[in-house]
Write a protein that holds these residues in place. Structure first.
Motif, PDB file in Angstrom:
ATOM      1  N   TYR A 105       0.838  -1.209   0.000  1.00  0.00           N
ATOM      2  CA  TYR A 105       0.000   0.000   0.000  1.00  0.00           C
ATOM      3  C   TYR A 105       0.871   1.257   0.000  1.00  0.00           C
ATOM      4  N   LYS A 142       1.119   3.970  -2.967  1.00  0.00           N
ATOM      5  CA  LYS A 142       0.739   5.335  -2.622  1.00  0.00           C
ATOM      6  C   LYS A 142       1.860   6.322  -2.931  1.00  0.00           C
ATOM      7  N   MET A 148       0.843  -5.241  -4.559  1.00  0.00           N
ATOM      8  CA  MET A 148      -0.163  -5.686  -3.599  1.00  0.00           C
ATOM      9  C   MET A 148      -0.366  -7.194  -3.686  1.00  0.00           C
ATOM     10  N   LEU A 158      -6.401   0.956   0.644  1.00  0.00           N
ATOM     11  CA  LEU A 158      -5.792  -0.286   1.136  1.00  0.00           C
ATOM     12  C   LEU A 158      -6.789  -1.432   1.163  1.00  0.00           C
TER      13      LEU A 158
END
Length: 446
Positions: A73, A77, A358, A218
């Motif tokens: 995450y 980001k 992820m 998330l």
């Protein structure tokens, strides 16, 4: 050096980056061989840890892998892939230098020592979560799909040669200096080599990450990976397979040291060197075959055979280990590269290409808990607290002498076999050929 990957790409910038990725693993393989191999088992024995404490020492830090989802995450980001990799990579390696000298300060066998070792190894493990997800996301964008098999086979071949030579030297050193100071020197050296590995990536091209249209969340990122049916089924196989590996894996080294009375030189020679020679001879062909046939068929072939190897270990003793361990290592050298390559490729292939990190994070998080930490502790508990009763039963009622480690080896083989059955029935790979049909067509053409 910079002609190493000339046949894979004509892009000079890409070729330079690929060469530095390979150069890094030539240092990194020394770090990984020391921190995951027989020296750790010898170190645990030297500081007075039994099998259960040894298992706890290895298992609790593995839970740092849970951080991979949060690492993914954070990576998605921030989009600062190279920066995250470099910082976390150095933090991952550095604690091993402290681990090396801690027993010299605190003494042997205490729970305080265990607490500090677990703390340092957990910091290393959490940092590695960030290193791992950023590396595979980076590599996924850096290495073109059509050359991945050949590139990874070349990288593995070179690292195998370096690992083989360094392993022999380290094994000989530990046989001569088989004490706590000797292990401390080896771990400090390994930490330095690990940091040199990370330093090579200063020179690897920093490819911008793909930008997603939707806002990064998330929970949604996590849930989306579990909605990918192909990936979810592969993850089940991956975790069950690794559960079978981990319940016995850390204890093969203890078995060789304690029961087979093998020297560190012999352990490295018969396990690492023999398997590495086979790997070197076969890897150039393995990469091409995996690229041509597909990952699932080759994975099914390799895991089927490796499911039986833990049972072979049950027949080893002080008189025949040179022969049986050599045979085991020959199969390991041939088949483990297929498994590692196929697993890595399937994770990348079955994931959403906009959220690769992820997917890597999720599978490694679940694997850290259920495929590594839990079975490692269960293996130590099984060997110390359950297996002795099974050994007595076999001796009194079946007149067979078995070792406590054999119980864990048998359970490992059984669980591996169950995972292979699941792989065959449930895991699919789009575009992969049937290994059975490929063999049939080859026979017809000969």
């Amino acid at each position: 050096m910079f002609k190493l990957n000339a046949d894979l790409t004509s892009d000079n910038s890409l070729r330079k980056s690929l060469n530095f990725v390979i150069l890094g693993i030539t240092f990194g393989i020394v770090f990984f061989n020391v921190t995951t191999g027989s020296p750790v088992a010898g170190f645990a024995k030297a500081i007075g840890f039994g099998d259960l404490m040894y298992g706890i020492m290895l298992a609790l830090p593995v839970l740092g892998g849970v951080a991979q989802v949060f690492a993914s995450y954070f990576l998605e980001k921030s989009k600062k892939r190279k920066f995250i990799f470099l910082i976390s990579g150095f933090i991952h390696r550095l604690p091993w230098a402290l681990i090396a000298i801690l027993p010299l300060i605190l003494g042997k066998g205490s729970y305080i020592l265990l607490l500090f070792l677990v703390l340092l190894m957990t910091i290393s493990s959490i940092s590695n979560s960030f290193t791992n997800v950023s590396f595979w996301s980076w590599i996924n964008d850096l290495v073109p799909v059509h050359i991945r098999g050949r590139f990874f086979s070349r990288r593995a071949t070179i690292s195998t040669i370096v690992g083989m030579l360094s392993g022999l030297a380290i094994g000989k050193f530990l046989d001569i200096y088989n004490n706590l100071l000797g292990f401390s020197i080896v771990f400090v050296f390994a930490a330095i080599m690990g940091m040199l590995d990370i330093a090579c990536f200063f020179f690897v091209k920093d490819i911008p990450m793909k930008v997603q249209d939707q806002q990064i969340d998330l929970k949604n990122m996590f849930v989306s990976t579990l909605k990918n049916n192909h990936f979810k089924k592969f993850m089940v196989f991956f975790i069950v397979w690794n559960f079978g590996l981990s319940i016995a894996g850390p204890y093969f080294n203890m078995y060789m040291i304690k029961n087979l009375k093998m020297s560190y030189f012999d352990i490295i020679l018969l396990t690492q060197i023999v398997s590495n020679i086979i790997t070197i001879l076969t890897l150039p062909y393995i990469g091409r075959v995996v690229d041509k046939i597909g990952n699932r068929p080759m994975l099914l072939f390799a895991t089927s055979i490796l499911s039986f190897l833990p049972i072979v270990w049950c027949f080893t003793n002080e008189n025949n280990y040179k022969y049986l361990v050599t045979i085991i290592s020959i199969f390991a050298g041939l088949l483990w590269p297929i498994i590692d390559m196929s697993n890595n490729n399937l994770i990348l292939k079955l994931s959403d290409q906009t959220q690769t990190s992820m997917y890597v994070g999720v599978i490694n998080m679940f694997n850290a808990i259920f495929g590594s930490a839990i079975p490692i502790v269960l293996g130590g508990y099984l060997i110390e607290n359950v297996a002795p009763y099974i050994v007595i039963f076999f001796k009194n009622y079946m007149h067979l002498d078995i070792a406590t480690y054999h119980v864990a080896f048998f359970v490992s083989g059984f669980l591996r076999f169950l995972s292979v059955i699941y792989l065959k029935k449930n895991v699919k790979e789009p575009g992969a050929k049937s290994l059975k049909n490929v063999i049939k067509s080859k026979i017809k053409n000969t």
